[in-house]
Design a protein around this motif. Structure first.
Motif, PDB file in Angstrom:
ATOM      1  N   PHE A  88      33.176  -7.986  28.296  1.00  0.00           N
ATOM      2  CA  PHE A  88      33.683  -9.310  28.629  1.00  0.00           C
ATOM      3  C   PHE A  88      33.119  -9.848  29.946  1.00  0.00           C
ATOM      4  O   PHE A  88      33.616 -10.837  30.476  1.00  0.00           O
ATOM      5  CB  PHE A  88      35.216  -9.266  28.697  1.00  0.00           C
ATOM      6  CG  PHE A  88      35.841  -8.789  27.426  1.00  0.00           C
ATOM      7  CD1 PHE A  88      36.004  -9.641  26.353  1.00  0.00           C
ATOM      8  CD2 PHE A  88      36.249  -7.476  27.284  1.00  0.00           C
ATOM      9  CE1 PHE A  88      36.579  -9.211  25.165  1.00  0.00           C
ATOM     10  CE2 PHE A  88      36.822  -7.020  26.097  1.00  0.00           C
ATOM     11  CZ  PHE A  88      36.983  -7.894  25.043  1.00  0.00           C
ATOM     12  N   ARG A 120      40.577 -13.849  28.422  1.00  0.00           N
ATOM     13  CA  ARG A 120      39.981 -12.884  27.506  1.00  0.00           C
ATOM     14  C   ARG A 120      40.662 -12.935  26.140  1.00  0.00           C
ATOM     15  O   ARG A 120      40.010 -12.831  25.104  1.00  0.00           O
ATOM     16  CB  ARG A 120      40.087 -11.469  28.088  1.00  0.00           C
ATOM     17  CG  ARG A 120      39.489 -10.416  27.205  1.00  0.00           C
ATOM     18  CD  ARG A 120      39.603  -9.019  27.817  1.00  0.00           C
ATOM     19  NE  ARG A 120      38.845  -8.861  29.043  1.00  0.00           N
ATOM     20  CZ  ARG A 120      38.613  -7.684  29.621  1.00  0.00           C
ATOM     21  NH1 ARG A 120      39.079  -6.571  29.071  1.00  0.00           N
ATOM     22  NH2 ARG A 120      37.934  -7.613  30.750  1.00  0.00           N
ATOM     23  N   LEU A 132      32.495 -13.609  30.621  1.00  0.00           N
ATOM     24  CA  LEU A 132      33.583 -14.541  30.929  1.00  0.00           C
ATOM     25  C   LEU A 132      33.619 -14.859  32.414  1.00  0.00           C
ATOM     26  O   LEU A 132      34.310 -15.784  32.847  1.00  0.00           O
ATOM     27  CB  LEU A 132      34.936 -13.944  30.526  1.00  0.00           C
ATOM     28  CG  LEU A 132      35.427 -14.193  29.111  1.00  0.00           C
ATOM     29  CD1 LEU A 132      34.551 -13.460  28.097  1.00  0.00           C
ATOM     30  CD2 LEU A 132      36.885 -13.751  28.953  1.00  0.00           C
ATOM     31  N   LEU A 184      30.034 -18.970  23.928  1.00  0.00           N
ATOM     32  CA  LEU A 184      30.891 -19.361  25.045  1.00  0.00           C
ATOM     33  C   LEU A 184      30.545 -20.764  25.515  1.00  0.00           C
ATOM     34  O   LEU A 184      31.440 -21.577  25.807  1.00  0.00           O
ATOM     35  CB  LEU A 184      30.753 -18.357  26.184  1.00  0.00           C
ATOM     36  CG  LEU A 184      31.510 -18.668  27.474  1.00  0.00           C
ATOM     37  CD1 LEU A 184      33.000 -18.847  27.213  1.00  0.00           C
ATOM     38  CD2 LEU A 184      31.269 -17.579  28.516  1.00  0.00           C
ATOM     39  N   PRO A 241      37.281 -17.324  24.402  1.00  0.00           N
ATOM     40  CA  PRO A 241      35.911 -17.315  23.876  1.00  0.00           C
ATOM     41  C   PRO A 241      35.830 -16.567  22.550  1.00  0.00           C
ATOM     42  O   PRO A 241      36.521 -15.567  22.345  1.00  0.00           O
ATOM     43  CB  PRO A 241      35.101 -16.588  24.949  1.00  0.00           C
ATOM     44  CG  PRO A 241      35.957 -16.628  26.171  1.00  0.00           C
ATOM     45  CD  PRO A 241      37.373 -16.626  25.682  1.00  0.00           C
ATOM     46  N   LEU A 252      40.486 -20.039  31.339  1.00  0.00           N
ATOM     47  CA  LEU A 252      39.610 -19.263  30.472  1.00  0.00           C
ATOM     48  C   LEU A 252      40.157 -17.843  30.465  1.00  0.00           C
ATOM     49  O   LEU A 252      40.262 -17.213  31.524  1.00  0.00           O
ATOM     50  CB  LEU A 252      38.175 -19.285  31.001  1.00  0.00           C
ATOM     51  CG  LEU A 252      37.145 -18.441  30.234  1.00  0.00           C
ATOM     52  CD1 LEU A 252      36.915 -18.993  28.829  1.00  0.00           C
ATOM     53  CD2 LEU A 252      35.816 -18.396  31.007  1.00  0.00           C
ATOM     54  N   SER A 273      37.413 -11.255  35.039  1.00  0.00           N
ATOM     55  CA  SER A 273      36.893 -11.175  33.672  1.00  0.00           C
ATOM     56  C   SER A 273      38.048 -11.122  32.678  1.00  0.00           C
ATOM     57  O   SER A 273      37.848 -10.844  31.495  1.00  0.00           O
ATOM     58  CB  SER A 273      35.969  -9.972  33.490  1.00  0.00           C
ATOM     59  OG  SER A 273      34.723 -10.204  34.117  1.00  0.00           O
ATOM     60  N   CYS A 311      24.829 -16.592  26.305  1.00  0.00           N
ATOM     61  CA  CYS A 311      26.140 -16.705  25.659  1.00  0.00           C
ATOM     62  C   CYS A 311      26.323 -18.066  24.999  1.00  0.00           C
ATOM     63  O   CYS A 311      27.140 -18.887  25.447  1.00  0.00           O
ATOM     64  CB  CYS A 311      27.239 -16.484  26.686  1.00  0.00           C
ATOM     65  SG  CYS A 311      27.148 -14.893  27.506  1.00  0.00           S
TER      66      CYS A 311
END
Length: 386
Positions: free
Chosen positions: A320, A278, A323, A342, A298, A276, A265, A339
């Motif tokens: 989070f 955080r 994610l 996202l 995101p 990807l 995450s 989401c």
């Protein structure tokens, strides 16, 4: 099919999706509180997580510590089981063969070792206690007592892969007394804000000192390279073991305190050259060869899409958790349908987004990447880091 999984994005052929059947309770004891400590903290008004209400002080009072089993409402488990079936159906619809672990039998409520008893957790977050590296299954050393025998429920699947030629290894199993844990990370404070105090560890006749404990979800697999997050001495011992065991086949890259334990995450590799993350600060702690990859950060949610819970419901995940997506191939990603921000962001970067329902990620400590263990992908031991 033969076991073959070297990375997080190559075209998916076969995958294990976890089970939540007969999930009855969480057991609040030292290993559980240590594992989830960043996310079961008291409310902190200085934080801006307005869209993600944290557990309030009544639900995190001392009454919930010292081995108390906190029941989970039946309706949440039933809805989680529905959502898991939806995840499995979505993956089948995308051409993957889906395998499932054994369910916990309703008569099995407790496990016991010479050192302690604990309630049973079903094999839901199958990513955690198993690491797949190429053609090898590695059952990792568990960090939560309730999950000590969790991989037993994956044995029929592992047996099948072994018979087809896979390697199958079990890391040393810890005694897992209170003395087995390095508590320095939680006692020194973290970027996650104020946390609940970890109770004083109790002596046991089975104490052997700090032991290796580690989850597969602390690893980011990139062909021949594995990026591993470690935050404690018990993580470090396990990574020492992993490095020696995989020497000559894989390169281990250590990152320190990227999170308290799991990495997925914080950062996920969606395809070669694209992460990807955080936040952009995450990249600063990654190996230098990864810092030049494209970063997808995101946006914050524009609305609160999390379910509301009662004061006695124990919240386990950070804001989070969504994610925690799952890649089916270098272009296709499973994302929680709650989401939209996202999803739009990923589409802007050329991904095909498959929205799937997952309601109670706050209560069960996992997202799509946690609930899945990709055992067969097309990729091989490529060198993505040079």
């Amino acid at each position: 099919m033969k076991l073959n999984s070297f990375d997080e994005w190559s075209p998916l052929k076969e995958v294990i999706v976890g089970s939540a059947e007969n999930y009855i309770s969480h057991e609040r004891e030292l290993s559980f509180d240590l594992f989830f400590h960043d996310n079961i903290a008291n409310d902190n008004a200085s934080r801006s997580e307005w869209y993600y209400p944290r557990l309030n002080s009544r639900a995190t009072s001392a009454a919930h510590t010292n081995g108390r089993r906190v029941p989970i409402k039946d309706r949440y488990v039933a809805e989680l089981c529905e959502d898991l079936e939806g995840i499995a159906d979505a993956l089948r619809g995308l051409g993957a063969n889906v395998l499932r672990p054994l369910d916990v039998h309703p008569t099995t409520s407790e496990i016991r070792t010479p050192a302690w008893p604990a309630s049973v957790v079903p094999p839901l977050n199958v990513r955690d206690n198993t690491l797949i590296v190429g053609d090898e299954i590695i059952e990792t050393s568990p960090m939560v007592r309730s999950r000590y025998f969790e991989t037993q429920l994956l044995k029929p699947v592992f047996q099948r892969y072994f018979q087809a030629g896979a390697r199958w290894t079990v890391m040393p199993r810890p005694m897992m007394t209170d003395a087995s844990f390095d508590l320095s990370y939680v006692r020194e404070g973290t970027a996650g804000g104020p946390t609940e105090p970890i109770v004083d560890p109790q002596a046991s006749p089975y104490d052997v000192g700090i032991e290796m404990m580690f989850d597969g979800a602390q690893c980011l697999r990139l062909g021949r390279d594995i990026v591993v997050n470690l935050s404690t001495a018990h993580h470090a011992l396990a990574v020492d073991w992993l490095e020696r065991h995989l020497e000559g086949r894989f390169r281990i890259h250590r990152v320190h305190k990227l999170s308290d334990s799991h990495i997925d995450s914080m950062v996920l590799a969606l395809r070669p050259g694209t992460l990807l993350v955080r936040s952009e600060k995450v990249a600063e702690k990654l190996p230098e060869a990864l810092r030049g990859w494209d970063l997808i950060v995101p946006p914050e949610p524009e609305s609160d899409n999390f379910p509301r819970y009662d004061d006695d419901d124990l919240i386990l995940t950070s804001p989070f958790i969504d994610l925690n997506v799952f890649s089916v191939d270098p272009r296709t990603v499973l994302v929680n349908e709650a989401c939209p921000e996202l999803m739009r962001k990923l589409e802007q970067h050329g991904f095909t987004v498959v929205p799937v329902r997952h309601r109670h990620r706050r209560l069960f400590g996992g997202g799509f990447h946690c609930f899945t263990l990709d055992t067969v992908r097309e990729g091989g031991p490529e060198d993505y880091l040079g």
